[in-house]
Design an enzyme around this catalytic site. Structure first.
Site, PDB file in Angstrom:
ATOM      1  N   HIS A  57      -8.162   1.312   1.105  1.00 23.71           N
ATOM      2  CA  HIS A  57      -8.012   1.103   2.552  1.00 23.71           C
ATOM      3  C   HIS A  57      -8.651   2.249   3.342  1.00 23.71           C
ATOM      4  O   HIS A  57      -8.025   2.838   4.232  1.00 23.71           O
ATOM      5  CB  HIS A  57      -6.540   0.935   2.937  1.00 23.71           C
ATOM      6  CG  HIS A  57      -6.368   0.120   4.197  1.00 23.71           C
ATOM      7  ND1 HIS A  57      -5.253  -0.641   4.454  1.00 23.71           N
ATOM      8  CD2 HIS A  57      -7.184  -0.055   5.275  1.00 23.71           C
ATOM      9  CE1 HIS A  57      -5.384  -1.243   5.638  1.00 23.71           C
ATOM     10  NE2 HIS A  57      -6.553  -0.901   6.136  1.00 23.71           N
ATOM     11  N   ILE A  58      -9.897   2.538   3.023  1.00 23.87           N
ATOM     12  CA  ILE A  58     -10.601   3.627   3.691  1.00 23.87           C
ATOM     13  C   ILE A  58     -11.814   3.132   4.487  1.00 23.87           C
ATOM     14  O   ILE A  58     -12.634   3.939   4.940  1.00 23.87           O
ATOM     15  CB  ILE A  58     -11.045   4.725   2.688  1.00 23.87           C
ATOM     16  CG1 ILE A  58     -11.734   4.136   1.450  1.00 23.87           C
ATOM     17  CG2 ILE A  58      -9.870   5.560   2.265  1.00 23.87           C
ATOM     18  CD1 ILE A  58     -13.150   3.757   1.629  1.00 23.87           C
ATOM     19  N   GLY A  59     -11.900   1.814   4.687  1.00 18.53           N
ATOM     20  CA  GLY A  59     -13.031   1.268   5.428  1.00 18.53           C
ATOM     21  C   GLY A  59     -13.194   1.890   6.804  1.00 18.53           C
ATOM     22  O   GLY A  59     -14.309   2.116   7.271  1.00 18.53           O
TER      23      GLY A  59
ATOM     24  N   GLU B 173       0.831  -1.203   0.000  1.00 20.45           N
ATOM     25  CA  GLU B 173       0.000   0.000   0.000  1.00 20.45           C
ATOM     26  C   GLU B 173       0.864   1.250   0.000  1.00 20.45           C
ATOM     27  O   GLU B 173       1.841   1.308   0.742  1.00 20.45           O
ATOM     28  CB  GLU B 173      -0.930  -0.006   1.213  1.00 20.45           C
ATOM     29  CG  GLU B 173      -1.939  -1.147   1.153  1.00 20.45           C
ATOM     30  CD  GLU B 173      -2.959  -1.105   2.285  1.00 20.45           C
ATOM     31  OE1 GLU B 173      -2.840  -0.250   3.194  1.00 20.45           O
ATOM     32  OE2 GLU B 173      -3.881  -1.941   2.271  1.00 20.45           O
TER      33      GLU B 173
END
Length: 314
Positions: free
Chosen positions: A283-285, A264
């Site tokens: 990767h914004i959960g 990432e």
């Protein structure tokens, strides 16, 4: 008190919620910047000698720890502490803390956003509509009511994801050998192969460890039901990415939704970009309006708790 130097605190990011900064008003807070490199954090650790580091982005290993002799606590702005070298911290007497549960609602909601986007082909249909197509007579979505949802990991996020599955009329099974309790309505299974075989949707909610790294590989993906959906809002290292790409392109899986990746930011170009039945998010959960505050406050409170304990024990 004027004239007294405030202890330094380093944030591997470019901001914290105002509520967190208010809690940390007795510290000299330094921001390393978004997507800060290890070199940047290392240089600031040497310059500031912080008593605490709040980790938002990047990793913190032994080199950074050794650059800050006063360091007593490394506090994660979130729940996943795999980015911190916990063994090195323990050897140096540095506490490692996570803001457990602070982003649980946000991550569980995002997992369901991906599940529904996969089952209902939302991104695909949106693209088709914008291109001038009307697929009413040819498209069929997957109905989740009555299907089986397999949850891997029954922490707070996994439990929330399971509750939503039950509310939608799904049969929910789960695997977590460390769970102290199983939510009402959820059926525990004894092993992962059983979960893979029985689930129409598999959602990953477990931490990444050296033991489970790459646990979804060609062999384990072959155990999935034909046409299953896989969603990962946990850690990218859980999945062998070439194996997943193969399972999606050869039709073994109906679709997948990923919010985390082996590297990432995701490297570009990447084979995933060419797979139409794969939905991607960066990767914004755990990044919601409420979670941003909850994680900042949780990380700040963890710093204060450790340092207060440290002072009390002197």
């Amino acid at each position: 008190m004027s004239g007294v130097k405030k202890p330094a605190l380093l944030v591997t990011g470019n901001d914290l919620a105002p509520q967190a900064l208010e809690l940390l008003k007795d510290f000299e807070v330094t921001f390393a910047g978004k997507q800060c490199s290890e070199g940047t954090v290392l240089a600031l650790a040497r310059e500031k000698d912080p008593v605490a580091i709040i980790v938002r982005y990047g990793k913190v290993g032994a080199t950074i720890m050794d650059a800050a002799p006063s360091l007593k606590v490394i506090s994660k702005h979130g729940s996943g502490i795999d980015v911190i070298d916990q063994k090195a911290a323990a050897e140096r007497g540095i506490a490692v803390k996570a803001a457990v549960g602070a982003n649980a609602a946000a991550v569980a909601e995002h997992a369901w956003a991906l599940i529904l986007a996969c089952a209902k082909a939302v991104p695909h249909l949106n693209d088709r509509m914008r291109a001038g197509h009307w697929d009413k007579s040819t498209h069929k979505s997957i109905e989740l009511n009555g299907r089986t949802l397999g949850i891997v990991g029954l922490g707070e996020i996994g439990r929330r994801a399971a509750a939503t599955g039950l509310a939608l009329g799904m049969n929910v099974i789960a695997f977590d050998p460390y769970a102290k309790a199983v939510p009402a309505g959820v059926t525990p299974v004894d092993n992962l192969p059983q979960l893979y075989r029985e689930s129409d949707v598999v959602s990953l909610h477990c931490p990444l460890t050296e033991e489970n790294r790459g646990m979804l590989d060609r062999e384990t993906l072959a155990q999935f039901k034909d046409g299953a959906i896989l969603v990962n809002t946990a850690r990218g290292g859980l999945i062998d990415e070439p194996a997943l790409a193969e399972a999606l392109t050869n039709g073994k899986l109906y679709a997948a939704g990923l919010d985390s990746f082996a590297v990432e930011p995701m490297t570009v170009p990447h084979p995933f970009q060419q797979i139409p039945n794969l939905i991607l998010s960066p990767h914004i959960g755990g990044v919601s309006d409420a979670a941003y505050v909850n994680m900042g406050v949780g990380a700040a409170n963890n710093v204060l708790a450790v340092l207060q304990d440290s002072v009390a024990s002197v």
